[in-house]
Write an enzyme that holds these catalytic residues in place. Structure first.
Site, PDB file in Angstrom:
ATOM      1  N   SER A  14       0.819  -1.076   0.047  1.00  0.00           N
ATOM      2  CA  SER A  14      -0.041   0.116  -0.124  1.00  0.00           C
ATOM      3  C   SER A  14       0.799   1.214  -0.024  1.00  0.00           C
ATOM      4  CB  SER A  14      -0.826   0.062   1.231  1.00  0.00           C
ATOM      5  OG  SER A  14      -2.034  -1.088   1.192  1.00  0.00           O
ATOM      6  N   LYS A  72       0.465   3.550  -2.860  1.00  0.00           N
ATOM      7  CA  LYS A  72      -0.980   4.328  -3.159  1.00  0.00           C
ATOM      8  C   LYS A  72      -0.426   5.767  -3.238  1.00  0.00           C
ATOM      9  CE  LYS A  72      -3.564   0.886  -1.202  1.00  0.00           C
ATOM     10  NZ  LYS A  72      -4.472   0.119   0.125  1.00  0.00           N
ATOM     11  N   TYR A 126      -3.245  -2.693 -10.453  1.00  0.00           N
ATOM     12  CA  TYR A 126      -2.854  -2.596  -8.966  1.00  0.00           C
ATOM     13  C   TYR A 126      -2.175  -3.685  -8.183  1.00  0.00           C
ATOM     14  CZ  TYR A 126      -4.435  -2.697  -4.035  1.00  0.00           C
ATOM     15  OH  TYR A 126      -4.392  -2.550  -2.804  1.00  0.00           O
ATOM     16  N   TYR A 149      -4.935   4.228   7.971  1.00  0.00           N
ATOM     17  CA  TYR A 149      -6.474   3.659   8.131  1.00  0.00           C
ATOM     18  C   TYR A 149      -7.004   3.859   9.495  1.00  0.00           C
ATOM     19  CZ  TYR A 149      -3.896   1.148   4.564  1.00  0.00           C
ATOM     20  OH  TYR A 149      -3.409   0.513   3.399  1.00  0.00           O
ATOM     21  N   VAL A 154       1.435  -3.970   4.019  1.00  0.00           N
ATOM     22  CA  VAL A 154       1.206  -5.173   4.729  1.00  0.00           C
ATOM     23  C   VAL A 154       2.559  -6.109   4.522  1.00  0.00           C
ATOM     24  CG1 VAL A 154      -1.234  -5.375   4.764  1.00  0.00           C
ATOM     25  CG2 VAL A 154      -0.030  -6.196   2.683  1.00  0.00           C
TER      26      VAL A 154
END
Ligand code: DON
Length: 623
Positions: free
Chosen positions: A77, A80, A202, A254, A272
């Site tokens: 992530s 992103k 992605y 998050y 992750v």
């Protein structure tokens, strides 16, 4: 035992307090064993839980590192923010925000939630928003889009990167939740085209292999306003860096973002596979790698390390830094500081009376709204107390658009006020060209921009006393010159016969460094500058060390033993001066020793006067 190091470019040996700090932190946190590796992507479950690295990168490309800092793992992530930034730069804010929001979800990264009103994914940091951003990577084929995406991440890392095919396939085979998210967005029109193809972009971006050092440099690029610290390449507009850092602050961690902001206060993003990046705008990029994750999917050791670094070095974004007041480093009156122009006694007297009408504000540091406001307020406060104000920008490191706009408006305001506001030493690196334009990008009469404080002060002083000087502009007769004060009319006659009147155009070199010193001169009209040759950082060939005005001598060292000239004398404007051969003057002095003695006494008096003033100025500048 993990390796420790500091280096710009290739890693070097251990140096300095910060390396020691990073090494000590690494040694302490490597003992933390809480958390577990990610298992929902089978390939990630193979990660070595003991892997750990800390890297701190500065905005000029320096890195402090400890542990497995060049071991690669998948970026996940952490890709992103960079893909979102690229979408902003490629498609513009408005279009991108029609496809993804910027609202914290307060949910897990793979929650299937959308904005009820717009159907947009809530933000580009959660999987749904990231998939929407991946859909915006331009290209006609999946390969082309994957290559484009990889190119973006490579340029941030500053080196070629590869995709971990095993992780890519593992994501693709097990990414059903993401698949569901993609099809829901196809259904709501948030993405168009093949969801599978978009997911292939992605999954590929999540599977890009990076090291902790790469991540630190990527974070440092954001800290550096979008310019890669080592390659110097601008990779994101500063406005979009601001957008990316904002979303990283509110959404990057998050449903732990709130506590992260509270405790650590840095824009951040986790992945992750165990990576975390954190950004200290204008200063640092921090990266941690440790695959042991907490219940939110964030690296346990990563959070601990960032918490300590933020606390120990006061890096929390909302830690109020030292006062703005420091933007004005010094305020000097014309009574304390003078230009290097050597003026005749009558000009010095006229200046002593009025020099309080001149003020120099030495500015320093970064100019932004707060600091520019202080400068403007001080200028307006002074505007009815002084007639001339010099803003010295020599120590200004940077200026943002807001500060430049405000100071440009100040330039306009000053045109209508009683104060003559000029600027000096605008550093090329600080991005002040727009401000230079606001002040006319040239010295008077066309503008109000000076290369240095000395010429700015000289202009202010001359403009201040000019109206009060009767003889300005006329060629002075010998008898009117301070140098010949005390001589009888007969002695003046003798000198007039010995004098050679010479005239020079602006820029003419009257005396050249290294020439034999046989003549000395007195300026009847105009002024000259004393210039030393040399090569400075700006590559300039000569520098002005003094300026000599009407009525003053130059080259008089010839009278004291001759030798070689130690500097160039250049006409600063049209000059008329009297030249005297030193040998002839000595001959004239033999029958009338008083003549030479008087001249030498006047020279000595003037030199001592200048010395005294120089000491006063040094005192004013030093204390
Ligand atoms: O799509 C996924 O679930 C992973 N490729 C990325 C998730 C992730 O890194 C969440 N971060 N903490």
């Amino acid at each position: 035992m993990g390796r420790v190091g500091w280096g710009v470019g290739e890693m070097a040996g251990v140096v300095g307090p910060i390396s020691d700090y990073v090494a000590e932190l690494f040694q302490r946190l490597r003992l933390v064993g809480e958390g577990d590796v990610a298992r929902y992507i089978p390939e990630l479950a193979k990660a070595d839980p003991s892997d750990f690295a800390i890297v701190v990168a500065t905005t000029d490309g320096g890195v402090y590192c400890a542990g497995d800092f060049d071991k690669t793992f998948t970026i996940q992530s952490i890709s992103k923010p960079f893909v979102f930034g690229h979408a902003l730069d490629t498609h513009g804010r408005e279009y991108v925000l029609s496809k993804v929001g910027v609202e914290p979800s307060g949910e897990a990264f793979n929650a299937i939630v959308f904005d009820e009103a717009t159907n947009r994914p809530l933000n580009p940091m959660v999987n749904s928003g990231a998939i929407a951003a991946a859909a915006l990577v331009p290209g006609t084929t999946v390969m082309e889009r994957q290559a484009r995406m990889l190119g973006v991440l490579e340029r941030f890392a500053g080196r070629p990167l590869t995709i971990d095919e095993a992780v890519f396939n593992s994501e693709k085979e097990t990414g059903h939740r993401n698949r569901a998210i993609a099809y829901m967005m196809l259904n709501s029109g948030m993405i168009s085209g093949s969801p599978e193809e978009i997911l292939d972009v992605y999954f590929a971006q999540c599977s890009v292999l990076v090291s902790c050092s790469d991540l630190a440099m990527m974070a440092a690029t954001l800290a550096n306003g979008g310019v890669q610290p080592r390659t110097g390449e601008r990779l994101l507009s500063s406005a979009h860096v601001r957008d990316v850092l904002t979303v990283m602050t509110t959404c990057g961690m998050y449903n732990y973002a709130g506590e992260w902001s509270y405790e650590i206060g840095m824009p951040a993003k986790s992945g992750v596979a165990g990576g975390i990046i954190a950004v200290v705008p204008g200063q640092l990029g921090i990266a941690i790698y440790s695959p042991l994750l907490d219940r939110f999917g964030n690296s346990v050791r990563g959070i601990l390390a960032c918490r300590e670094i933020s606390r120990d070095f006061h890096l929390h974004a909302f830690q109020v830094q030292p006062s703005l007041g420091a933007v004005i480093r010094r305020e000097l009156s014309g009574l304390e500081v003078r230009c290097k122009r050597i003026r005749p006694a009558w000009e010095r007297a006229a200046l002593d009376e009025r020099a309080g009408q001149i003020c120099v504000l030495e500015l320093q540091g970064a100019l932004f709204f707060g600091s520019a406001e202080r400068v403007i307020r001080r200028v307006t406060e002074l505007s009815d107390k002084v007639s001339f104000l010099v803003l010295d920008f020599h120590r200004v490191s940077s200026a943002d658009d807001a500060a430049i706009r405000l100071l440009a408006e100040l330039a306009e305001w000053a045109e209508g006020s009683s104060v003559r506001l000029v600027v000096a030493r605008l550093p090329a690196h600080a991005g002040l060209s727009a401000l230079s334009q606001a002040f006319g990008s040239a010295p008077p009469p066309d503008g109000r921009v000076f290369p240095d404080v000395d010429t700015a002060l000289e202009w202010c002083e001359t403009a201040l006393i000019g109206p009060h000087l009767s003889d300005a502009g006329h060629a002075l007769a010998l008898a009117a010159l301070d140098l010949f004060k005390g001589l009888s009319p007969a002695q003046i006659k003798v000198l007039e016969r010995a004098a050679t009147a010479m005239s020079y155009k602006t820029g003419d070199v009257i005396i050249r460094e290294g020439d034999s010193a046989r003549l000395f001169f007195v300026i009847a009209r105009g002024s000259v500058s004393v210039r030393l040759r040399g090569v400075s950082a700006e590559g300039r060939l000569t520098t002005r060390v003094a300026s000599i005005g009407q009525g003053m001598p130059f080259g008089e060292m010839a009278l004291f033993g001759g030798g070689k000239r130690s500097a160039d004398i250049v006409a600063e404007e049209p000059v008329i001066c009297y030249g005297f051969s030193v040998d002839e003057l000595r001959d004239l002095g033999r029958p009338d020793p008083d003549l030479l003695a008087t001249i030498l006494a006047n020279i000595t008096f003037d030199l001592s006067e200048r010395l005294r003033r120089a000491n006063e100025q040094i005192r004013a500048l030093e204390f």
